[in-house]
Design an enzyme around this catalytic site. Structure first.
Site, PDB file in Angstrom:
ATOM      1  CE  LYS A 103      -3.098 -10.026  11.187  1.00 29.57           C
ATOM      2  NZ  LYS A 103      -4.189  -9.606  11.674  1.00 29.57           N
ATOM      3  N   GLY A 214      -4.863   7.243  12.182  1.00 30.66           N
ATOM      4  CA  GLY A 214      -4.901   6.300  10.906  1.00 30.66           C
ATOM      5  C   GLY A 214      -6.262   6.727  10.104  1.00 30.66           C
ATOM      6  N   GLY A 216      -7.202   4.831   7.403  1.00 26.02           N
ATOM      7  CA  GLY A 216      -7.248   3.747   6.309  1.00 26.02           C
ATOM      8  C   GLY A 216      -8.542   3.163   6.547  1.00 26.02           C
ATOM      9  CG  ASN A 217     -11.205  -1.363   6.348  1.00 22.79           C
ATOM     10  OD1 ASN A 217     -11.816  -1.100   7.555  1.00 22.79           O
ATOM     11  ND2 ASN A 217     -11.627  -1.802   5.459  1.00 22.79           N
ATOM     12  N   GLY A 219      -9.730   3.382  10.706  1.00 22.82           N
ATOM     13  CA  GLY A 219      -9.581   4.632  11.289  1.00 22.82           C
ATOM     14  C   GLY A 219     -10.858   5.723  10.721  1.00 22.82           C
TER      15      GLY A 219
HETATM   16  P1  NAD Z   1      -4.751   0.253   6.340  1.00 21.89           P
HETATM   17  O1  NAD Z   1      -3.622   0.216   5.528  1.00 21.89           O
HETATM   18  O2  NAD Z   1      -6.189   0.607   5.627  1.00 21.89           O
HETATM   19  O3  NAD Z   1      -4.785   1.959   7.171  1.00 21.89           O
HETATM   20  C1  NAD Z   1      -3.616   2.082   7.811  1.00 21.89           C
HETATM   21  C2  NAD Z   1      -3.609   3.759   8.110  1.00 21.89           C
HETATM   22  O4  NAD Z   1      -2.641   3.932   8.945  1.00 21.89           O
HETATM   23  C3  NAD Z   1      -3.135   4.300   6.760  1.00 21.89           C
HETATM   24  O5  NAD Z   1      -4.098   5.435   6.957  1.00 21.89           O
HETATM   25  C4  NAD Z   1      -1.903   4.951   7.116  1.00 21.89           C
HETATM   26  O6  NAD Z   1      -1.572   6.002   6.378  1.00 21.89           O
HETATM   27  C5  NAD Z   1      -1.957   5.213   8.559  1.00 21.89           C
HETATM   28  N1  NAD Z   1      -0.503   5.182   9.095  1.00 21.89           N
HETATM   29  C6  NAD Z   1       0.402   4.519   9.002  1.00 21.89           C
HETATM   30  N2  NAD Z   1       1.361   4.742   9.851  1.00 21.89           N
HETATM   31  C7  NAD Z   1       0.828   5.703  10.657  1.00 21.89           C
HETATM   32  C8  NAD Z   1       1.262   6.607  11.685  1.00 21.89           C
HETATM   33  N3  NAD Z   1       2.510   6.358  12.106  1.00 21.89           N
HETATM   34  N4  NAD Z   1       0.697   7.686  12.232  1.00 21.89           N
HETATM   35  C9  NAD Z   1      -0.678   7.806  11.712  1.00 21.89           C
HETATM   36  N5  NAD Z   1      -1.150   7.037  10.795  1.00 21.89           N
HETATM   37  C10 NAD Z   1      -0.327   6.059  10.034  1.00 21.89           C
HETATM   38  O7  NAD Z   1      -5.038  -0.553   7.711  1.00 21.89           O
HETATM   39  P2  NAD Z   1      -6.244  -1.117   8.408  1.00 21.89           P
HETATM   40  O8  NAD Z   1      -6.913  -2.054   7.843  1.00 21.89           O
HETATM   41  O9  NAD Z   1      -7.097   0.383   8.769  1.00 21.89           O
HETATM   42  O10 NAD Z   1      -5.462  -1.503   9.589  1.00 21.89           O
HETATM   43  C11 NAD Z   1      -5.128  -0.475  10.825  1.00 21.89           C
HETATM   44  C12 NAD Z   1      -4.967  -1.099  11.917  1.00 21.89           C
HETATM   45  O11 NAD Z   1      -6.084  -1.836  12.520  1.00 21.89           O
HETATM   46  C13 NAD Z   1      -3.775  -2.398  11.992  1.00 21.89           C
HETATM   47  O12 NAD Z   1      -3.298  -2.567  13.220  1.00 21.89           O
HETATM   48  C14 NAD Z   1      -4.782  -3.663  11.649  1.00 21.89           C
HETATM   49  O13 NAD Z   1      -3.814  -4.939  12.274  1.00 21.89           O
HETATM   50  C15 NAD Z   1      -5.758  -3.165  12.448  1.00 21.89           C
HETATM   51  N6  NAD Z   1      -7.084  -4.197  12.378  1.00 21.89           N
HETATM   52  C16 NAD Z   1      -7.459  -4.127  10.968  1.00 21.89           C
HETATM   53  C17 NAD Z   1      -8.693  -4.710  10.798  1.00 21.89           C
HETATM   54  C18 NAD Z   1      -9.427  -4.701   9.384  1.00 21.89           C
HETATM   55  O14 NAD Z   1     -10.629  -5.209   9.275  1.00 21.89           O
HETATM   56  N7  NAD Z   1      -8.886  -3.998   8.543  1.00 21.89           N
HETATM   57  C19 NAD Z   1      -9.107  -5.725  11.798  1.00 21.89           C
HETATM   58  C20 NAD Z   1      -8.686  -5.803  13.018  1.00 21.89           C
HETATM   59  C21 NAD Z   1      -7.610  -4.989  13.084  1.00 21.89           C
END
Ligand code: NAD
Length: 405
Positions: A103, A214, A216-217, A219
């Site tokens: 990571k 969440g 983001g990507n 959620g």
């Molecule tokens: P992202 O940056 O696209 O989205 C994160 C989201 O969380 C945003 O909408 C942000 O506004 C929201 N957020 C932040 N703090 C918050 C809170 N306290 N309460 C509610 N919402 C909150 O990130 P992502 O890529 O969607 O990743 C989210 C999680 O999934 C992380 O833990 C990441 O490590 C994990 N993850 C992501 C991937 C991937 O392919 N992107 C793969 C495995 C795990």
């Protein structure tokens, strides 16, 4: 509150109480193979020089090259990166892909940088890390706040430094630049496949009421996929708060609403919620898809769901885990539930090395088979060792890593 790596080690402690592993293997697995910290000098747009801290933790490569995302966040620090690298090692083993765990990260709030500054910072991370990266050594990917465009800059910088034209050193690249079909929704979709595989075994209804933390990507994709399969998303939040409608939210309209107003709150036919309230909404499936340490011993007793699908990494503390276990709430753990992202990243790496480009259907078909297989093996382990799915998942991973080591 403990730091994420202490939480991760506590998870490991709990697993070795359920199943005996060689103590020397476990002792070795308590430490990463290597952790690297670099200083990245960046010329800012105003002519000043700023130095940023960058990290890469290479946890374990028994099963293949280190694999794991790079996170840009102002709170990023070594213990977080170490924990995420440890979980990647476990996750790749559960997904049964030929990858180890790593990571990376930079302590930065990317929103305050211009595009030029962000690009120079991203290229700077690669300059500092180039020696330890490579398609057969260490293959980074996107994570929180890192995008396909950033992966493209990084792949380009790596090619300039090393002359390697495979583009297989970074995954999550844009389509047309070595990216794989289906990488965008892969984590959310893989999570849905896990849920769908285990739904009946966990006694969940055919049509579930889902709450997502969440936007983001992960959620957002998960919310859209649940709805596309006939379930309803009754509450969802971003970092500023969320909205609730017991009859289900229209996600497309909500995306438009956020685009025009800048926030989720005030969405018609819904009630505003704080993030604390969102986690307490009564539902069938709660999907934390934001950050770590969201469900703790303070709020776990107030969680009213039939099951949890952990799409974020480490959203539940070990103390909360125990409380939820005693309440009989099954948790489909992060190391299983969000492994769809790294699985499609692995497909991308494979396509780059072979010079192939697979269709989206081919990617999703392969993903479905792998997620289904992983989910069922984890479930069987849970039953075999009379334990929860998290320990069942860790046992599966540790057995695979131990036998290779
Ligand atoms: P992202 O940056 O696209 O989205 C994160 C989201 O969380 C945003 O909408 C942000 O506004 C929201 N957020 C932040 N703090 C918050 C809170 N306290 N309460 C509610 N919402 C909150 O990130 P992502 O890529 O969607 O990743 C989210 C999680 O999934 C992380 O833990 C990441 O490590 C994990 N993850 C992501 C991937 C991937 O392919 N992107 C793969 C495995 C795990």
């Amino acid at each position: 509150m403990k730091n994420p790596f202490e939480n991760a080690m506590e998870q490991l402690d709990k697993v070795v109480k359920v199943k005996n592993f060689n103590p020397e293997f476990i002792e070795r697995f308590r430490r990463p193979n290597r952790d690297v910290k670099i200083s990245i000098p960046v010329k800012m747009d105003d002519g000043s020089l700023k130095i940023f801290e960058g990290y890469r933790v290479e946890y374990n490569n028994a099963l293949g090259p280190y694999k794991g995302g790079i996170r840009y966040h102002h709170d990023t620090e070594i213990n977080e990166v170490k924990a995420l690298a440890f979980w990647m090692a476990i996750k790749c083993a559960i997904a049964n892909i030929p990858m180890g765990g790593g990571k990376g990260g930079i302590a930065v709030d990317p929103k305050v940088l211009s595009k030029g500054e962000l690009e120079r910072l991203s290229r700077g991370w690669v300059k500092g890390m180039a020696d330890i990266l490579g398609p057969k050594k260490d293959v980074p990917a996107p994570d929180v706040n890192t995008t396909p465009e950033i992966m493209d800059w990084m792949a380009d910088e790596f090619e300039k430094i090393t002359g390697d034209k495979t583009r297989a050193t970074f995954t999550g690249k844009p389509l047309g630049k070595g990216g794989s079909e289906g990488r965008g929704p892969a984590t959310g979709l893989g999570g849905f496949y896990v849920f769908d595989s285990l739904r009946a075994q966990l006694g969940l209804p055919e049509k579930c009421k889902v709450v997502v933390q969440g936007f983001g990507n992960v959620g957002l994709n998960a919310a859209e996929i649940f709805i596309a399969h006939g379930h309803s998303v009754i509450a969802i939040s971003d970092s500023k708060g969320g909205v609730y409608n017991p009859n289900g939210l229209d996600i497309n309209k909500l995306i438009e609403h956020k685009k025009t107003t800048g926030s989720l709150s005030g969405f018609p036919e819904s009630t505003n919620l704080t993030n604390e309230e969102l986690l307490e909404v009564e539902c069938d499936v709660l999907v934390p898809a934001a950050f770590e340490n969201q469900i703790t011993d303070a709020n776990a007793p107030k969680v009213h769901t039939k099951a949890i699908l952990e799409l974020a990494n480490g959203p539940i503390t070990p103390e909360a885990d125990e409380i939820l276990f005693k309440k009989g709430i099954p948790i489909m753990p992060d190391v299983l539930a969000n492994s769809g992202g790294v699985t499609v990243s692995c497909f991308e790496w494979e396509q780059n090395l072979k010079g192939e480009h697979w269709s989206e259907k081919e990617v999703f078909d392969k993903l479905l088979i792998m997620m289904n297989d992983a989910a069922q093996k984890v479930f069987e382990n849970g039953k075999k060792y009379s334990t929860d799915l998290r320990r069942g998942a860790f046992i599966l991973a540790l057995e695979r890593i131990e036998s290779k080591m």
